[in-house]
Design an enzyme around this catalytic site. Sequence first.
Site, PDB file in Angstrom:
ATOM      1  N   HIS A  34       0.829  -1.208   0.000  1.00  0.00           N
ATOM      2  CA  HIS A  34       0.000   0.000   0.000  1.00  0.00           C
ATOM      3  C   HIS A  34       0.861   1.255   0.000  1.00  0.00           C
ATOM      4  CE1 HIS A  34       1.116  -0.787   4.158  1.00  0.00           C
ATOM      5  NE2 HIS A  34       1.032   0.521   4.342  1.00  0.00           N
ATOM      6  N   HIS A 115       5.517   5.883  -1.534  1.00  0.00           N
ATOM      7  CA  HIS A 115       6.259   4.641  -1.741  1.00  0.00           C
ATOM      8  C   HIS A 115       5.416   3.424  -1.380  1.00  0.00           C
ATOM      9  CE1 HIS A 115       6.672   5.173   2.591  1.00  0.00           C
ATOM     10  NE2 HIS A 115       6.940   3.874   2.654  1.00  0.00           N
TER      11      HIS A 115
END
Length: 172
Positions: A34, A115
């Site tokens: 995620h 990220h």
Amino acid sequence: MKYGIVIFPTKAVQDEANSYRKRYDPHYALIPPHITLKEAFEADGDQLEEVVTELKHIANETEPFKININKVSTFAPVTNTIYFKIEPIKELNDLYKKMHSGTFSENQEYAFVPHITIAQKLSHDEYSDIFGSMKMKDIQIEDTVDRFQLMYQLDNGSWTVHDSFVFGKEFV
């Protein structure tokens, strides 16, 4: 209860991230790959209702957008975390800012670096070996983001979806 807000990438991106995470990320079983929009925060029933209402408004005002992942990077020397770097774009930064203003508590510990974590909590030697080989990989992934998820943490430390918020969708 503890909550957080994330974007889950498409299955193809999750599969690519999981090919590393299953070996190098001790949180592999706790949450799928995620992008964190809002770190863990506490909320009770009334606060949660307010948060959900605000998230519906944010989703309604947001149009789907594309993200690009084109390299492996690291948070070293702060932590031995390795991740897929997402090119910062206005839409993603704006979404992040909305999660840290208005009704939302300001719980931002670090600057926003979009990220997807693929390795963490590595010893120094493991980190050096893994990052050394991964940073040479040619990564070119484009993905479409059209929703985000409100997550909550279970007693065993794993996270599960409380609600999904689709962009541009009117809620009644």
